[in-house]
Design a protein around this motif. Structure first.
Motif, PDB file in Angstrom:
ATOM      1  N   GLY A  32      -4.952  14.245   2.529  1.00 25.53           N
ATOM      2  CA  GLY A  32      -4.561  15.630   2.770  1.00 25.53           C
ATOM      3  C   GLY A  32      -4.104  16.326   1.495  1.00 25.53           C
ATOM      4  N   PHE A  33      -3.522  15.563   0.575  1.00 26.51           N
ATOM      5  CA  PHE A  33      -3.077  16.140  -0.698  1.00 26.51           C
ATOM      6  C   PHE A  33      -4.282  16.485  -1.576  1.00 26.51           C
ATOM      7  CE2 PHE A  33      -1.078  16.203  -4.882  1.00 26.51           C
ATOM      8  CZ  PHE A  33       0.075  16.931  -4.609  1.00 26.51           C
ATOM      9  N   TRP A  34      -5.294  15.597  -1.556  1.00 26.07           N
ATOM     10  CA  TRP A  34      -6.545  15.932  -2.271  1.00 26.07           C
ATOM     11  C   TRP A  34      -7.126  17.217  -1.690  1.00 26.07           C
ATOM     12  CZ3 TRP A  34      -7.815  13.939  -6.720  1.00 26.07           C
ATOM     13  CH2 TRP A  34      -7.486  12.628  -7.021  1.00 26.07           C
ATOM     14  N   GLY A  35      -7.079  17.313  -0.362  1.00 29.73           N
ATOM     15  CA  GLY A  35      -7.598  18.511   0.295  1.00 29.73           C
ATOM     16  C   GLY A  35      -6.877  19.759  -0.173  1.00 29.73           C
ATOM     17  N   LEU A  36      -5.540  19.660  -0.283  1.00 29.40           N
ATOM     18  CA  LEU A  36      -4.764  20.827  -0.734  1.00 29.40           C
ATOM     19  C   LEU A  36      -5.090  21.192  -2.179  1.00 29.40           C
ATOM     20  CD1 LEU A  36      -1.172  20.332   0.737  1.00 29.40           C
ATOM     21  CD2 LEU A  36      -2.890  22.018   1.399  1.00 29.40           C
ATOM     22  N   MET A  37      -5.314  20.164  -3.003  1.00 29.58           N
ATOM     23  CA  MET A  37      -5.612  20.449  -4.422  1.00 29.58           C
ATOM     24  C   MET A  37      -6.946  21.162  -4.577  1.00 29.58           C
ATOM     25  SD  MET A  37      -3.998  17.458  -6.756  1.00 29.58           S
ATOM     26  CE  MET A  37      -4.786  16.039  -6.039  1.00 29.58           C
ATOM     27  N   ALA A  38      -7.874  20.922  -3.647  1.00 27.02           N
ATOM     28  CA  ALA A  38      -9.136  21.671  -3.677  1.00 27.02           C
ATOM     29  C   ALA A  38      -8.968  23.018  -2.981  1.00 27.02           C
ATOM     30  CB  ALA A  38     -10.221  20.845  -2.981  1.00 27.02           C
ATOM     31  N   ASN A  39      -8.227  23.004  -1.906  1.00 28.86           N
ATOM     32  CA  ASN A  39      -8.049  24.160  -1.034  1.00 28.86           C
ATOM     33  C   ASN A  39      -7.347  25.330  -1.748  1.00 28.86           C
ATOM     34  OD1 ASN A  39      -6.737  25.892   0.814  1.00 28.86           O
ATOM     35  ND2 ASN A  39      -6.460  24.315   2.353  1.00 28.86           N
ATOM     36  N   THR A  63     -10.583  10.803   4.194  1.00 28.04           N
ATOM     37  CA  THR A  63      -9.963  10.047   5.289  1.00 28.04           C
ATOM     38  C   THR A  63     -10.938   9.025   5.856  1.00 28.04           C
ATOM     39  OG1 THR A  63      -8.628  11.978   5.888  1.00 28.04           O
ATOM     40  CG2 THR A  63      -8.793  10.258   7.541  1.00 28.04           C
ATOM     41  N   THR A  64     -12.221   9.404   5.880  1.00 23.24           N
ATOM     42  CA  THR A  64     -13.203   8.547   6.555  1.00 23.24           C
ATOM     43  C   THR A  64     -14.081   7.741   5.592  1.00 23.24           C
ATOM     44  OG1 THR A  64     -14.713  10.417   6.612  1.00 23.24           O
ATOM     45  CG2 THR A  64     -13.348  10.072   8.563  1.00 23.24           C
ATOM     46  N   LEU A  65     -14.537   8.369   4.503  1.00 22.47           N
ATOM     47  CA  LEU A  65     -15.511   7.696   3.636  1.00 22.47           C
ATOM     48  C   LEU A  65     -14.841   6.925   2.504  1.00 22.47           C
ATOM     49  CD1 LEU A  65     -18.132  10.607   3.412  1.00 22.47           C
ATOM     50  CD2 LEU A  65     -18.156   8.607   4.924  1.00 22.47           C
ATOM     51  N   TRP A  66     -13.998   7.621   1.762  1.00 19.44           N
ATOM     52  CA  TRP A  66     -13.337   7.001   0.604  1.00 19.44           C
ATOM     53  C   TRP A  66     -11.840   7.223   0.806  1.00 19.44           C
ATOM     54  CZ3 TRP A  66     -13.554   9.150  -5.086  1.00 19.44           C
ATOM     55  CH2 TRP A  66     -12.942   8.212  -5.932  1.00 19.44           C
ATOM     56  N   LYS A  67     -11.169   6.220   1.375  1.00 18.70           N
ATOM     57  CA  LYS A  67      -9.818   6.447   1.880  1.00 18.70           C
ATOM     58  C   LYS A  67      -8.772   6.583   0.774  1.00 18.70           C
ATOM     59  CE  LYS A  67     -10.619   4.407   6.349  1.00 18.70           C
ATOM     60  NZ  LYS A  67     -10.354   3.386   7.313  1.00 18.70           N
ATOM     61  N   HIS A  68      -8.120   7.733   0.741  1.00 19.82           N
ATOM     62  CA  HIS A  68      -6.979   8.007  -0.137  1.00 19.82           C
ATOM     63  C   HIS A  68      -7.234   7.537  -1.578  1.00 19.82           C
ATOM     64  CE1 HIS A  68      -5.150   8.822   3.692  1.00 19.82           C
ATOM     65  NE2 HIS A  68      -5.176   7.561   4.052  1.00 19.82           N
ATOM     66  N   PRO A  69      -8.203   8.155  -2.263  1.00 22.63           N
ATOM     67  CA  PRO A  69      -8.520   7.718  -3.637  1.00 22.63           C
ATOM     68  C   PRO A  69      -7.298   7.728  -4.553  1.00 22.63           C
ATOM     69  CG  PRO A  69     -10.064   9.371  -2.872  1.00 22.63           C
ATOM     70  CD  PRO A  69      -8.991   9.288  -1.835  1.00 22.63           C
ATOM     71  N   LEU A  70      -7.222   6.773  -5.439  1.00 21.28           N
ATOM     72  CA  LEU A  70      -6.141   6.618  -6.428  1.00 21.28           C
ATOM     73  C   LEU A  70      -4.767   6.514  -5.765  1.00 21.28           C
ATOM     74  CD1 LEU A  70      -7.337   9.271  -9.078  1.00 21.28           C
ATOM     75  CD2 LEU A  70      -7.871   6.818  -8.985  1.00 21.28           C
ATOM     76  N   GLY A  71      -4.745   6.100  -4.505  1.00 22.46           N
ATOM     77  CA  GLY A  71      -3.465   5.949  -3.817  1.00 22.46           C
ATOM     78  C   GLY A  71      -2.799   7.279  -3.511  1.00 22.46           C
ATOM     79  N   ASP A  99       0.796  -1.236   0.000  1.00 18.00           N
ATOM     80  CA  ASP A  99       0.000   0.000   0.000  1.00 18.00           C
ATOM     81  C   ASP A  99       0.828   1.286   0.000  1.00 18.00           C
ATOM     82  OD1 ASP A  99       0.920  -0.491   2.503  1.00 18.00           O
ATOM     83  OD2 ASP A  99      -1.020  -0.459   3.511  1.00 18.00           O
ATOM     84  N   MET A 100       2.162   1.190  -0.060  1.00 14.16           N
ATOM     85  CA  MET A 100       2.958   2.424  -0.137  1.00 14.16           C
ATOM     86  C   MET A 100       3.477   2.590  -1.562  1.00 14.16           C
ATOM     87  SD  MET A 100       3.999   5.153   1.346  1.00 14.16           S
ATOM     88  CE  MET A 100       4.382   5.396   3.084  1.00 14.16           C
ATOM     89  N   SER A 101       2.566   3.029  -2.436  1.00 17.49           N
ATOM     90  CA  SER A 101       2.973   3.281  -3.818  1.00 17.49           C
ATOM     91  C   SER A 101       3.829   4.541  -3.864  1.00 17.49           C
ATOM     92  CB  SER A 101       1.731   3.481  -4.686  1.00 17.49           C
ATOM     93  OG  SER A 101       1.034   4.622  -4.227  1.00 17.49           O
ATOM     94  N   PHE A 102       4.436   4.819  -5.030  1.00 17.52           N
ATOM     95  CA  PHE A 102       5.210   6.065  -5.163  1.00 17.52           C
ATOM     96  C   PHE A 102       4.313   7.280  -4.940  1.00 17.52           C
ATOM     97  CE2 PHE A 102       7.707   3.346  -8.280  1.00 17.52           C
ATOM     98  CZ  PHE A 102       8.592   2.947  -7.290  1.00 17.52           C
ATOM     99  N   ARG A 103       3.063   7.168  -5.414  1.00 18.33           N
ATOM    100  CA  ARG A 103       2.124   8.286  -5.231  1.00 18.33           C
ATOM    101  C   ARG A 103       1.871   8.538  -3.748  1.00 18.33           C
ATOM    102  NH1 ARG A 103      -2.344   6.348  -9.449  1.00 18.33           N
ATOM    103  NH2 ARG A 103      -1.436   4.438  -8.681  1.00 18.33           N
TER     104      ARG A 103
END
Lengths: 509, 78
Positions: free
Chosen positions: A450-457, A438-446, A237-241
């Motif tokens: 928090g990074f998804w959050g920053l990309m929206a933020n 974090t809670t519903l759909w954990k770390h989509p696409l690996g 589960d620790m991909s490069f992404r």
């Protein structure tokens, strides 16, 4: 193991750290936030180095990281990389934060936010929400402390008693000596942890291989468990992404105690000097992780991976080293717990209660010292004893929020045009996205939540800032004359030249 | 009101920015992907050694940067 030596050494450590913490006051009056909160901005480079280093090395280093090595393998080294990058962030931001505090009187992260955006509401809000992750973190460290005492005493000290004992000890020296106690105890704990980690790690390698070379351990793991030695690791589960986004998110988490540590320095140069050599301290992680790798083939049936070092030590190391390991692990958890409790009390007093109740600085300082008692008695202790299953989730969501406050800091260090509305909009959107991922759909696409959050933020932050009224010019000028003096002066000269050119053109020169 | 982001104003400033970004790149994809496939060094997995290369690169770049900043100012060479 039946010897009482490990417990004696561990309790001996507690007595020493109490003495160090209480002695740290050395006749100073602790009746101002400046003194109790940021040690009168007086810490030298060595103390600051060990304060930051020990504060960032938690029970995770002695239990969680070896557990990761045991369960997953080399993915655990992302921690080493992001801790090194946190030092880069400290090198750049720390001196600026110190100068803000010294010139504008800030003693907390939230008070700097309130000042930069001229919004006590935003300061209070960030204080409250940051405290969620901070308290969850303090609870987990307290759980780790109590667990060590239980193990070292062979079960004679139950968890509830360990929790009360550790928190009472911290409360006493925190109340008496404030940030000075944290500085002195962390310095002691930092040295102890480094020595213990290497002593335990080297002894474990010697007992497992008959030599001192770490390579011999990896030779054995390579033969039977090759998946542990490259990404994505044994769990897959620790991909490069995930590695990359985890490092980025972790290095951009500006936790409030770190801010307080920066403001405790004697000068801006002190922070730079400490930050420069800070990554070297993280050599402390390597020997402990080695014990996790040894456990892969010596303790294949462990029920809980984070007990690998303790289990191995109990079975293979002499009582003296087991006792030192107990003291070192307790040092790691206490050195991380106390700055978080201190910073939450400081921020609740300064950024929430003082503006709400209109208290004087002197009253706020007294109240803040006492706040550590209800925080420990009503929140940290009950949660550490009950250890609810949702605790780790609360911590993850809390830490997720810490990263989403990034726009507030971009507006302090890098972008004068950041507006109050832009910061709030960015934080809210980022927090919602991070919480959902974090809670519903954990770390989509690996990719880390928090990074998804920053990309929206960040796009929302920029767009709303540009569309809304900026903070008044005098305030941004005050901050950017410190954060970027040369750039600010040059931009100002360019603006004046452009203005003069326009005026000349208008006059038809 | 300044609409622009803070950037270096001197040649050493740009050099330091590039050096800091290069150190950051050392620990992230794609570099970490190349390292992951490398044979081990000194009998250790490549990624273990590389993590500490990043650590010492971080120390080095900050030690170099210290030579270019004012000692007493709150900020460095922005």
């Amino acid at each position: 193991m039946t010897s009482s030596l490990p417990l004696t050494i561990t309790l001996g450590y507690v007595l020493v750290v109490m003495a160090v913490g209480l002695h740290a006051r050395r006749g100073r009056r602790m009746d101002s936030l400046e003194e109790w909160g940021v040690a009168g901005r007086s810490m030298g480079p060595v103390t600051l180095y060990l304060l930051i280093a020990a504060g960032s090395v938690s029970a995770y280093t002695f239990m969680g990281a070896p557990g990761w090595a045991y369960a997953k393998g080399v993915p655990v080294f992302y921690v080493v990389v992001y801790l090194a990058y946190l030092a880069l962030v400290a090198w750049y931001c720390g001196p600026r934060v110190w100068a803000f505090g010294e010139r504008f009187g800030h003693v907390t992260q939230a008070s700097a936010i309130a000042d930069r955006y001229q919004s006590p509401f935003l300061g209070g809000l960030s204080a409250l929400v940051m405290s969620v992750g901070s308290l969850a973190y303090a609870v987990l460290q307290t759980v780790g402390s109590a667990y060590i005492l239980t193990v070292m005493s062979g079960g004679a000290i139950p968890v509830w008693l360990g929790v009360i004992g550790v928190l009472s000890c911290i409360a006493l020296y925190l109340f008496v000596s404030g940030q000075r106690a944290i500085g002195r105890t962390n310095a002691f704990q930092g040295v102890l942890m480094f020595v213990v980690a290497w002593a335990v790690g080297l002894w474990a390698v010697h007992s497992a291989t008959g030599g001192w070379r770490f390579a011999a351990v990896f030779d054995r793991v390579r033969d039977e468990h090759a998946a542990w030695l490259s990404l994505p690791g044994a769990g897959g589960d620790m991909s490069f992404r995930f590695w990359t986004t985890s490092v980025i998110v972790s290095m951009l988490s500006f936790m409030p105690p770190v801010w307080t540590q920066w403001m405790s320095a004697a000068s801006a140069a002190t922070i730079r000097r400490s930050a420069t050599w800070l990554p070297g301290y993280y050599l402390v992680i390597l020997p402990m992780v080695m014990v996790g790798f040894i456990g892969i083939y010596t303790l294949p049936e462990l029920a809980r991976s984070d007990t690998v070092v303790l289990e191995y030590a109990m079975q293979h190391l002499p009582a003296l080293l087991v006792g030192l390991l107990g003291a070192g692990t307790l040092a790691a958890s206490m050195s991380s717990c106390e700055p978080f409790i201190h910073s939450v009390a400081l921020s609740y007093g300064k950024d929430v209660i003082q503006p709400l109740c209109g208290l004087s600085d002197a009253t706020t300082a007294q109240l803040t010292r006492w706040l550590i008692v209800p925080l420990m008695a009503l929140i940290v202790a009950p949660l550490a004893i009950a250890e609810p299953g949702s605790l780790v989730m609360i911590l993850l969501v809390g830490l997720g929020f810490a990263t989403q406050v990034l726009p507030a800091f971009i507006g302090m260090f890098l972008w004068p045009r950041a507006s109050r509305a832009g910061v709030i909009a960015g934080i809210v959107v980022g927090f919602v996205v991070t919480t959902a991922f974090t809670t519903l759909w954990k770390h989509p696409l690996g990719i880390h939540a928090g990074f998804w959050g920053l990309m929206a933020n960040l796009p929302i932050f920029v767009a709303v800032s540009l569309a809304t009224r900026p903070v008044e010019a005098a305030v941004t000028e005050r901050f950017f004359r410190i954060a970027a003096p040369h750039w600010y002066r040059r931009r100002g000269e360019q603006a004046i030249r452009a203005h003069n050119t326009r005026e000349s053109a208008a006059r038809g020169d | 009101m300044h609409r622009y982001f803070v950037l270096p104003t001197t040649l050493p400033g740009w050099g330091l920015l590039i050096a800091f970004l290069a150190v950051l790149a050392l620990g992230l994809w794609p570099v970490i992907g190349w390292v992951n496939h490398a044979p081990g060094w000194l009998g250790m997995p490549a990624i273990v050694v590389w993590s500490y290369v990043v650590v010492f690169a971080s120390c080095t770049v900050m030690a170099i940067a210290n030579r270019f900043v004012d000692d007493d100012a709150g900020s460095g060479d922005d």
